[in-house]
Design a protein around this motif. Structure first.
Motif, PDB file in Angstrom:
ATOM      1  N   GLU A   5       0.764  -1.181  -0.165  1.00 59.12           N
ATOM      2  CA  GLU A   5       0.025   0.106   0.267  1.00 59.12           C
ATOM      3  C   GLU A   5       0.842   1.337   0.077  1.00 59.12           C
ATOM      4  O   GLU A   5       0.366   2.290  -0.438  1.00 59.12           O
ATOM      5  CB  GLU A   5      -0.817   0.075   1.182  1.00 59.12           C
ATOM      6  N   ASN A   6       2.104   1.103   0.733  1.00 55.17           N
ATOM      7  CA  ASN A   6       2.780   2.349   0.631  1.00 55.17           C
ATOM      8  C   ASN A   6       4.142   2.273  -0.333  1.00 55.17           C
ATOM      9  O   ASN A   6       5.057   2.942  -0.203  1.00 55.17           O
ATOM     10  CB  ASN A   6       3.240   2.628   2.109  1.00 55.17           C
ATOM     11  N   ALA A   7       4.012   1.404  -1.378  1.00 56.71           N
ATOM     12  CA  ALA A   7       5.123   1.266  -2.339  1.00 56.71           C
ATOM     13  C   ALA A   7       5.039   2.659  -3.116  1.00 56.71           C
ATOM     14  O   ALA A   7       4.151   3.060  -3.415  1.00 56.71           O
ATOM     15  CB  ALA A   7       4.619   0.217  -3.153  1.00 56.71           C
ATOM     16  N   ALA A   8       6.410   3.115  -3.161  1.00 57.90           N
ATOM     17  CA  ALA A   8       6.728   4.375  -3.726  1.00 57.90           C
ATOM     18  C   ALA A   8       7.047   4.442  -5.330  1.00 57.90           C
ATOM     19  O   ALA A   8       7.800   3.372  -5.748  1.00 57.90           O
ATOM     20  CB  ALA A   8       7.478   5.054  -3.001  1.00 57.90           C
ATOM     21  N   TRP A  42      -1.154   4.963  -9.104  1.00 58.18           N
ATOM     22  CA  TRP A  42      -0.322   5.628  -7.844  1.00 58.18           C
ATOM     23  C   TRP A  42      -1.108   6.661  -7.457  1.00 58.18           C
ATOM     24  O   TRP A  42      -1.448   6.684  -6.075  1.00 58.18           O
ATOM     25  CB  TRP A  42       1.079   5.973  -8.166  1.00 58.18           C
ATOM     26  N   SER A  45      -4.642   5.180  -6.092  1.00 63.24           N
ATOM     27  CA  SER A  45      -4.560   4.632  -4.980  1.00 63.24           C
ATOM     28  C   SER A  45      -3.787   5.193  -3.934  1.00 63.24           C
ATOM     29  O   SER A  45      -3.706   4.661  -2.668  1.00 63.24           O
ATOM     30  CB  SER A  45      -3.700   3.351  -5.119  1.00 63.24           C
ATOM     31  N   ARG A  47      -0.866   6.098  -3.261  1.00 66.08           N
ATOM     32  CA  ARG A  47       0.328   5.663  -2.829  1.00 66.08           C
ATOM     33  C   ARG A  47       1.404   6.762  -3.201  1.00 66.08           C
ATOM     34  O   ARG A  47       0.984   7.792  -4.168  1.00 66.08           O
ATOM     35  CB  ARG A  47       0.846   4.670  -3.784  1.00 66.08           C
ATOM     36  N   ILE A 107       8.805   3.468   4.010  1.00 64.86           N
ATOM     37  CA  ILE A 107       8.663   2.788   2.680  1.00 64.86           C
ATOM     38  C   ILE A 107       9.760   1.841   2.509  1.00 64.86           C
ATOM     39  O   ILE A 107      10.882   2.243   2.504  1.00 64.86           O
ATOM     40  CB  ILE A 107       8.608   4.139   1.673  1.00 64.86           C
TER      41      ILE A 107
END
Length: 185
Positions: A5-8, A42, A45, A47, A107
């Motif tokens: 969910e917090n992938a950059a 991104w 969502s 992110r 992250i």
């Protein structure tokens, strides 16, 4: 593989200078469309997105400060809520606070796209992998240019791109296409 969910999303060097004809023939003519697909995903969502812009130390560079080449392409204009890192060398971690930003936000997973595959993308992905980030590189959302190898043999952009991705995959990063990344989350 799962996209967190917090992938950059790390979007590298989408500035006007990268479109300059003097850089020569390139591969992946639809790379920008794939980058924009990921950017939209991104943003939808919520992110984190980090834009990386190059400000060269070389007056001959298309990214020399004070000229139009350093300006961001309008379609990749960062939103106020998105991160921005300005670098002076290909590696987005070198001489910047990128690692601090990522770690302070908790992250641990990165998806890297942009240009050039064998330059800023590869050097940033290598460092990300060495620093312990779960690093993904979207092979169809980056591109490069024709280049001679060390021995003076002309190599097509497709060959340079393939070799660069081969250098990364399995050791520093996981290389995959945008479709697979979108399916992962």
């Amino acid at each position: 593989m799962e996209l967190l969910e917090n992938a950059a999303l790390i979007l590298i060097d989408q500035q006007k200078g990268i479109l300059h004809p003097r850089l020569g023939p390139r591969n992946n003519p639809e790379a920008e469309l794939r980058m924009l697909e990921l950017l939209a995903h991104w943003r939808d969502s919520a992110r984190p997105v980090i834009h990386v812009h190059h400000l060269s130390r070389s007056p001959e560079s298309v990214f020399w400060p004070g000229q139009s080449g350093v300006e961001v392409q309008e379609r990749f204009e960062p939103l106020a809520s998105e991160g921005l890192v300005q670098k002076q060398v290909p590696d987005a971690f070198c001489g910047t606070n990128l690692e601090v930003q990522l770690r302070s936000a908790g992250i641990g997973q990165l998806v890297i796209v942009g240009v050039a595959t064998n330059n800023s993308v590869e050097s940033t992905a290598r460092t990300a992998g060495n620093l312990g980030f779960d690093t993904w590189v979207a092979e169809d959302a980056c591109y490069t240019f024709d280049k001679a190898d060390y021995f003076g043999n002309a190599r097509t952009a497709a060959e340079v791109h393939a070799m660069s991705l081969g250098n990364l995959h399995g050791e520093y990063a996981t290389v995959m296409g945008v479709k697979r990344i979108l399916q992962a989350g």
